[in-house]
Design a protein around this motif. Structure first.
Motif, PDB file in Angstrom:
ATOM      1  N   PRO A  49      29.930  18.535   3.362  1.00 12.78           N
ATOM      2  CA  PRO A  49      30.007  17.972   3.794  1.00 12.78           C
ATOM      3  C   PRO A  49      30.870  17.814   5.387  1.00 12.78           C
ATOM      4  CG  PRO A  49      30.981  17.406   2.128  1.00 12.78           C
ATOM      5  CD  PRO A  49      31.848  18.973   2.300  1.00 12.78           C
ATOM      6  N   ASN A  66       8.834  41.710   3.047  1.00 14.92           N
ATOM      7  CA  ASN A  66       9.778  40.543   2.692  1.00 14.92           C
ATOM      8  C   ASN A  66       9.869  40.427   4.422  1.00 14.92           C
ATOM      9  OD1 ASN A  66      10.208  41.614   0.745  1.00 14.92           O
ATOM     10  ND2 ASN A  66      11.921  42.720   0.807  1.00 14.92           N
ATOM     11  N   THR A  67       9.575  40.643   5.500  1.00 17.16           N
ATOM     12  CA  THR A  67      10.566  39.747   6.461  1.00 17.16           C
ATOM     13  C   THR A  67       8.969  38.581   6.613  1.00 17.16           C
ATOM     14  OG1 THR A  67      11.126  41.857   7.937  1.00 17.16           O
ATOM     15  CG2 THR A  67      11.205  39.922   9.086  1.00 17.16           C
ATOM     16  N   ARG A 106      19.167  35.622   9.532  1.00 17.91           N
ATOM     17  CA  ARG A 106      18.716  34.828   8.412  1.00 17.91           C
ATOM     18  C   ARG A 106      17.708  35.084   7.235  1.00 17.91           C
ATOM     19  NH1 ARG A 106      19.058  29.944   9.564  1.00 17.91           N
ATOM     20  NH2 ARG A 106      20.795  29.812   9.091  1.00 17.91           N
ATOM     21  N   THR A 107      16.093  35.574   9.023  1.00 13.47           N
ATOM     22  CA  THR A 107      15.570  35.911   8.448  1.00 13.47           C
ATOM     23  C   THR A 107      15.397  37.531   7.405  1.00 13.47           C
ATOM     24  OG1 THR A 107      14.364  35.090   9.968  1.00 13.47           O
ATOM     25  CG2 THR A 107      12.827  37.099   8.578  1.00 13.47           C
ATOM     26  N   THR A 121      18.221  22.512   4.311  1.00 15.68           N
ATOM     27  CA  THR A 121      19.670  23.529   4.560  1.00 15.68           C
ATOM     28  C   THR A 121      19.542  24.087   6.038  1.00 15.68           C
ATOM     29  OG1 THR A 121      17.525  24.623   2.883  1.00 15.68           O
ATOM     30  CG2 THR A 121      19.175  23.799   2.118  1.00 15.68           C
ATOM     31  N   ALA A 122      18.201  23.689   6.673  1.00 16.32           N
ATOM     32  CA  ALA A 122      17.905  24.516   7.515  1.00 16.32           C
ATOM     33  C   ALA A 122      19.212  24.170   8.513  1.00 16.32           C
ATOM     34  CB  ALA A 122      16.579  24.073   8.407  1.00 16.32           C
ATOM     35  N   ASP A 123      19.498  24.617  10.033  1.00 17.99           N
ATOM     36  CA  ASP A 123      20.058  24.313  11.182  1.00 17.99           C
ATOM     37  C   ASP A 123      18.949  23.935  11.819  1.00 17.99           C
ATOM     38  OD1 ASP A 123      19.546  28.038  11.850  1.00 17.99           O
ATOM     39  OD2 ASP A 123      18.412  26.001  11.666  1.00 17.99           O
ATOM     40  N   LEU A 170       8.125  37.555  -1.762  1.00 15.52           N
ATOM     41  CA  LEU A 170       9.857  38.573  -1.907  1.00 15.52           C
ATOM     42  C   LEU A 170       9.469  39.370  -2.724  1.00 15.52           C
ATOM     43  CD1 LEU A 170      12.015  36.094  -0.509  1.00 15.52           C
ATOM     44  CD2 LEU A 170      11.832  38.710   0.931  1.00 15.52           C
ATOM     45  N   GLN A 198      12.027  12.910  -2.396  1.00 15.37           N
ATOM     46  CA  GLN A 198      12.044  11.568  -3.388  1.00 15.37           C
ATOM     47  C   GLN A 198      11.837  10.024  -3.239  1.00 15.37           C
ATOM     48  OE1 GLN A 198      13.718  12.736  -6.307  1.00 15.37           O
ATOM     49  NE2 GLN A 198      12.586  11.031  -7.304  1.00 15.37           N
ATOM     50  N   ALA A 255       9.794  35.910   4.169  1.00 16.91           N
ATOM     51  CA  ALA A 255      11.682  35.232   4.649  1.00 16.91           C
ATOM     52  C   ALA A 255      10.909  34.308   5.331  1.00 16.91           C
ATOM     53  CB  ALA A 255      12.198  36.297   5.012  1.00 16.91           C
ATOM     54  N   ILE A 256      10.080  34.872   6.823  1.00 18.11           N
ATOM     55  CA  ILE A 256       9.840  33.685   7.433  1.00 18.11           C
ATOM     56  C   ILE A 256       9.505  32.624   7.304  1.00 18.11           C
ATOM     57  CG2 ILE A 256       8.334  33.412  10.262  1.00 18.11           C
ATOM     58  CD1 ILE A 256       9.533  36.629  10.903  1.00 18.11           C
ATOM     59  N   SER A 301      15.690  41.858  -1.187  1.00 14.89           N
ATOM     60  CA  SER A 301      14.856  42.298  -2.052  1.00 14.89           C
ATOM     61  C   SER A 301      14.751  43.342  -1.787  1.00 14.89           C
ATOM     62  CB  SER A 301      13.544  41.454  -2.998  1.00 14.89           C
ATOM     63  OG  SER A 301      12.570  40.857  -1.867  1.00 14.89           O
ATOM     64  N   ASP A 307      17.425  37.364   3.977  1.00  9.36           N
ATOM     65  CA  ASP A 307      16.547  36.625   2.888  1.00  9.36           C
ATOM     66  C   ASP A 307      15.629  38.125   2.515  1.00  9.36           C
ATOM     67  OD1 ASP A 307      17.622  35.114   2.782  1.00  9.36           O
ATOM     68  OD2 ASP A 307      15.709  33.262   3.660  1.00  9.36           O
ATOM     69  N   ALA A 308      15.153  39.083   3.634  1.00  9.88           N
ATOM     70  CA  ALA A 308      14.211  40.664   3.004  1.00  9.88           C
ATOM     71  C   ALA A 308      15.047  41.111   2.737  1.00  9.88           C
ATOM     72  CB  ALA A 308      13.664  40.884   4.871  1.00  9.88           C
ATOM     73  N   ARG A 314      12.009  26.087   4.362  1.00  9.74           N
ATOM     74  CA  ARG A 314      13.197  25.319   4.703  1.00  9.74           C
ATOM     75  C   ARG A 314      13.677  24.258   5.908  1.00  9.74           C
ATOM     76  NH1 ARG A 314      15.718  29.614   3.440  1.00  9.74           N
ATOM     77  NH2 ARG A 314      15.681  30.196   1.585  1.00  9.74           N
ATOM     78  N   PRO A 333      26.692  13.057   1.932  1.00 11.62           N
ATOM     79  CA  PRO A 333      26.177  14.336   2.105  1.00 11.62           C
ATOM     80  C   PRO A 333      25.240  14.462   2.936  1.00 11.62           C
ATOM     81  CG  PRO A 333      25.274  13.798   0.384  1.00 11.62           C
ATOM     82  CD  PRO A 333      25.974  12.506   0.324  1.00 11.62           C
ATOM     83  N   GLU A 334      24.581  13.061   3.963  1.00 13.30           N
ATOM     84  CA  GLU A 334      23.473  12.964   4.400  1.00 13.30           C
ATOM     85  C   GLU A 334      23.608  13.279   6.697  1.00 13.30           C
ATOM     86  OE1 GLU A 334      21.111  10.191   1.743  1.00 13.30           O
ATOM     87  OE2 GLU A 334      22.236   9.418   3.222  1.00 13.30           O
ATOM     88  N   ASP A 348      19.992   9.437  -3.492  1.00 13.38           N
ATOM     89  CA  ASP A 348      19.095   8.897  -4.711  1.00 13.38           C
ATOM     90  C   ASP A 348      18.588   9.427  -5.813  1.00 13.38           C
ATOM     91  OD1 ASP A 348      16.111   8.484  -2.467  1.00 13.38           O
ATOM     92  OD2 ASP A 348      17.199  10.417  -3.308  1.00 13.38           O
ATOM     93  N   ILE A 365       9.721  31.547   4.319  1.00 15.48           N
ATOM     94  CA  ILE A 365      10.239  30.736   3.638  1.00 15.48           C
ATOM     95  C   ILE A 365      11.370  29.845   4.631  1.00 15.48           C
ATOM     96  CG2 ILE A 365      12.680  30.847   2.263  1.00 15.48           C
ATOM     97  CD1 ILE A 365      11.385  31.720   0.003  1.00 15.48           C
ATOM     98  N   ARG A 372      27.078  25.048   3.352  1.00 15.68           N
ATOM     99  CA  ARG A 372      25.863  24.837   4.311  1.00 15.68           C
ATOM    100  C   ARG A 372      26.744  22.909   3.487  1.00 15.68           C
ATOM    101  NH1 ARG A 372      22.059  25.121   7.560  1.00 15.68           N
ATOM    102  NH2 ARG A 372      22.230  27.315   8.590  1.00 15.68           N
ATOM    103  N   THR A 431      24.485  14.349   9.415  1.00 17.66           N
ATOM    104  CA  THR A 431      25.131  15.427  10.123  1.00 17.66           C
ATOM    105  C   THR A 431      26.453  15.554  11.004  1.00 17.66           C
ATOM    106  OG1 THR A 431      23.450  14.598  11.669  1.00 17.66           O
ATOM    107  CG2 THR A 431      23.073  16.210   9.478  1.00 17.66           C
TER     108      THR A 431
END
Lengths: 387, 338
Positions: A245, B320-321, A186-187, B336-338, B249, B214, B324-325, A194, A190-191, B331, B14-15, A18, B327, A242, B17
């Protein structure tokens, strides 16, 4: 059937997500209020700052102008609108300033380096000479960055070769295998994005140089760069993978493809442009890193084209050493090096934006035309067969 | 209708899975997954190696100084050795704090502007601009900070020092009329570092803001919210985790910034919180300045640098860790997450 194809095609690429509701708020009143507040603040600021109060300095002038502007804007807005609207407009103005500020800073940095660097770059030999015959007292038209350019290119190519394959494989792991076990990876990625840039240099110094006995060289520098670039490549590539599709993967599995076949022939090609962007952005980040190479590359004033033997200079390192010299000519040369560096970054950046146009799976005009031709050929062949 | 079948090759929604597939993996797949897993976990290997080698190399310095490594302000690595991080660590943290005070509001403001206010035409260029800001080499930030910003910010510095001096942090103990007293201060280093942190905070929090559903936004509008009202009640609460993670971060980045800080500061060895006064320090810049003096691997000087580096690495890795956790949490549930 031709009409059928046409309708199906125009319907297919329509995004199903949308789209946000758009609200137009630009009216004559809002524009005039802004302009009035800006002009009034400028006038008052000039009178106060330059005439009445004992202040000085350009930056202070604009900071106080901005504060006055906000106050004026609030006051003028309060005359016209209710509290809710005033608050809304106040925040639109402050947040927009953020965007303008970022733009101004980036433009200013690029322009400043380019303008100051032009004094060195205008001598055509700047890009063909090394510093071997140039001392701090040599005029600007003697000595250049040829050795640093060669060093930068060699180091970044080696670092890319080391970090990109591993980074993309790790990204494929996160995106395609995934699951609970991938979460700590992944964590940490990310860490590590930086991670202090000096640490990778210190690590290569402790590990490769002092323990294994690798000499300080361009290769050691590219190892340090690779450590810095690896998480950046992984992070950026994973984001791209990711958005491939899931239906494409399912189609490949339904055709009997194994997982590695699916990844190699469907997922990676679909994400190709995005992956290329991710890689080029990581290169742009890596090419400007000074701290990792500072500890392990050494510093050579002459040309050393062999990254595996002997000290080697890269562009950021060149700038770092030249700017610390008190001689004016050296400082001009430092800006010349900065000029070359920023042009390299800008070129890489433009390339990245060019290749990574849209989302994965979205085709460029040329690809679409090629697909169109292929389709026509197929349908002709089929019609021939059925006839 | 073969044409219809073909048009379905175009990726559309894209929706949806991917379906979970239950099947015996083939030999090729098992090898493939093994390779992927190994490369994924190589990040852990690298982090582990960094820790191990820094610890091994720092051992000598830790043994020599013991707990005094944390309480000594000097950095004398030739005989009689006497060194520690009591000055350079808090100075570095102070630089990072100043950077965060400037960068967090600015970065989030820019992120909100890009995701909520910017006209659609401007969105992509602005995102590219923030990416470019992240890619500008730190040495360029250093040059710009040293030669462009420094002369222009001194007036502002002296204004702060003269008129806000009653606030302890801005207290200025030196003569306010001598420009050299402002050069190389913690404050200026913090301002430049803040500019390097802004793109990190902006791009991470923008990504989270743009995932705000949205429907919830339009729900807020439908209830009569103004745009700011919608942001305050929908976007900001939704993006809270993202903002916190982005801040952490960014803090990690600010703590470890090397080159720009090295170029800008005048090294100082006695910690003070008077941020406008000339003189500051940080672990990273100490390493950058000092490393060249010790060619021989067994020297105390090099080991001392490794020890300082280990402290920096441990500190930023933890910050940072955690970031990252946070973040990663924010998510999850989103696309974007699993």
């Amino acid at each position: 059937m031709a009409a059928d194809t046409a309708t199906a095609q125009t319907a297919a690429p329509e995004p199903a997500a949308d789209t946000p509701l758009r609200i137009h708020t630009v009216t004559a009143e809002s524009v005039l209020t802004l302009a009035g507040a800006a002009a009034g603040a400028l006038g008052l600021d000039w009178v106060l700052y330059e005439r009445v109060l004992p202040f000085s300095g350009v930056l202070g002038f604009w900071v106080s102008w901005y504060v006055l502007f906000l106050v004026f804007y609030l006051a003028i807005a309060a005359f016209q609108w209710d509290t809710q609207a005033v608050r809304d407009r106040f925040f639109s103005v402050t947040l927009s300033t953020g965007g303008i500020l970022a733009t101004a800073i980036v433009i200013d940095q690029v322009a400043y380096t380019v303008v100051r660097g032009y004094a060195a770059v205008k001598h055509p030999r700047f890009f063909t000479q090394t510093m071997a015959n140039a001392g701090p007292l040599s005029p600007v038209d003697v000595g250049g960055v040829a050795h640093a350019l060669v060093g930068t290119l060699e180091q970044i190519v080696l670092a890319t070769l080391l970090s990109v394959p591993l980074g993309i494989l790790a990204a494929v792991y996160l995106a395609e295998v995934g699951g609970r076990a991938a979460r700590p990876v992944r964590t940490l990625v990310d860490a590590m994005t930086s991670l202090p840039d000096i640490i990778s240099g210190l690590f290569i110094l402790a590990f490769a140089v002092l323990t294994i006995g690798l000499p300080k060289s361009g290769f050691a520098a590219s190892l340090a760069l690779a450590v810095t670039m690896l998480p950046i490549v992984t992070r950026a590539s994973e984001t791209v993978l990711r958005i491939v599709p899931g239906t494409l993967r399912e189609a490949a599995y339904a055709l009997g493809g194994s997982q590695w076949r699916t990844v190699l022939s469907v997922v990676l090609p679909t994400a190709r442009s995005g992956l290329a962007t991710a890689v080029v952005l990581a290169i742009a980040r890596g090419i400007g890193e000074t701290a990792p190479v500072l500890l392990v590359a050494g510093y050579a004033r002459g040309m050393n084209a062999n990254p595996f033997n002997g000290w080697q200079t890269s562009l950021p390192l060149y700038v770092y050493y030249e700017i610390q010299s008190p001689a004016p000519a050296d400082r001009i040369r430092a800006f010349g090096g900065g000029f070359a560096l920023i042009i390299l970054v800008l070129v890489l950046f433009t390339i990245a934006r060019r290749i990574g146009g849209g989302t994965p799976g979205e085709l460029t005009r040329r690809q679409r035309r090629r697909l169109e031709k292929q389709r026509a050929r197929w349908s002709r062949a089929r019609e021939g067969m059925s006839a | 209708m073969p044409a219809e079948a073909q048009t379905q090759m175009i990726p559309a929604v894209p929706e949806d899975t991917p379906r979970a597939i239950v099947a015996q993996a083939s030999m090729g797949d098992r090898v493939f997954r093994g390779v992927l897993r190994a490369s994924g976990w190589s990040v852990f290997v690298i982090t582990g190696l960094i820790l191990v080698f820094l610890i091994v190399r720092a051992d000598k310095a830790f043994r020599f100084m013991g707990a005094q490594f944390l309480t000594t302000s000097a950095w004398i690595t030739f005989s009689p050795q006497h060194f520690g991080i009591a000055a350079i660590l808090p100075f570095g943290i102070l630089i990072a704090l100043i950077a965060m005070i400037i960068a967090v509001p600015t970065g989030i403001a820019i992120a909100l502007y890009i995701s909520e206010y910017a006209p659609p035409r401007l969105k992509r260029p602005l995102i590219a601009l923030i990416d470019l800001m992240a890619a500008i080499p730190s040495i360029i930030f250093g040059l710009w900070g040293l030669l462009f910003l420094l002369p222009r910010i001194i007036g502002f510095d002296s204004w702060l020092g003269r008129h806000l001096g009653f606030i302890p942090v801005f207290n200025f103990r030196l003569s306010t009329s001598i420009a050299a007293n402002y050069v190389g201060s913690t404050f200026i280093a913090g301002v430049v570092v803040s500019l390097m942190v802004i793109p990190i905070i902006t791009s991470l929090s923008r990504q989270v803001f743009s995932q705000t559903p949205q429907g919830e936004r339009e729900g807020a509008y439908a209830l009569g919210a103004t745009r700011w009202g919608m942001i305050r009640t929908v976007v900001l609460p939704f993006g809270r985790g993202g903002m916190i993670g982005a801040t952490m971060l960014g803090l990690g980045r600010a703590l470890g910034e090397t080159i720009a800080v090295t170029l800008i500061i005048n090294p100082a060895w006695k910690f003070n919180y008077h941020v406008l006064e000339s003189g500051s320090n940080s672990i990273a810049s100490r390493i950058a300045v000092d490393f060249g003096s010790f060619p021989d691997a067994g020297s105390m000087g090099l080991s001392a640098l490794m020890a300082a580096g280990l402290v920096l690495f441990g500190m930023t890795l933890i910050v940072n860790t955690l970031g990252a956790i946070v973040i990663g949490r924010s998510r999850s549930g989103a696309a974007t997450a699993d």
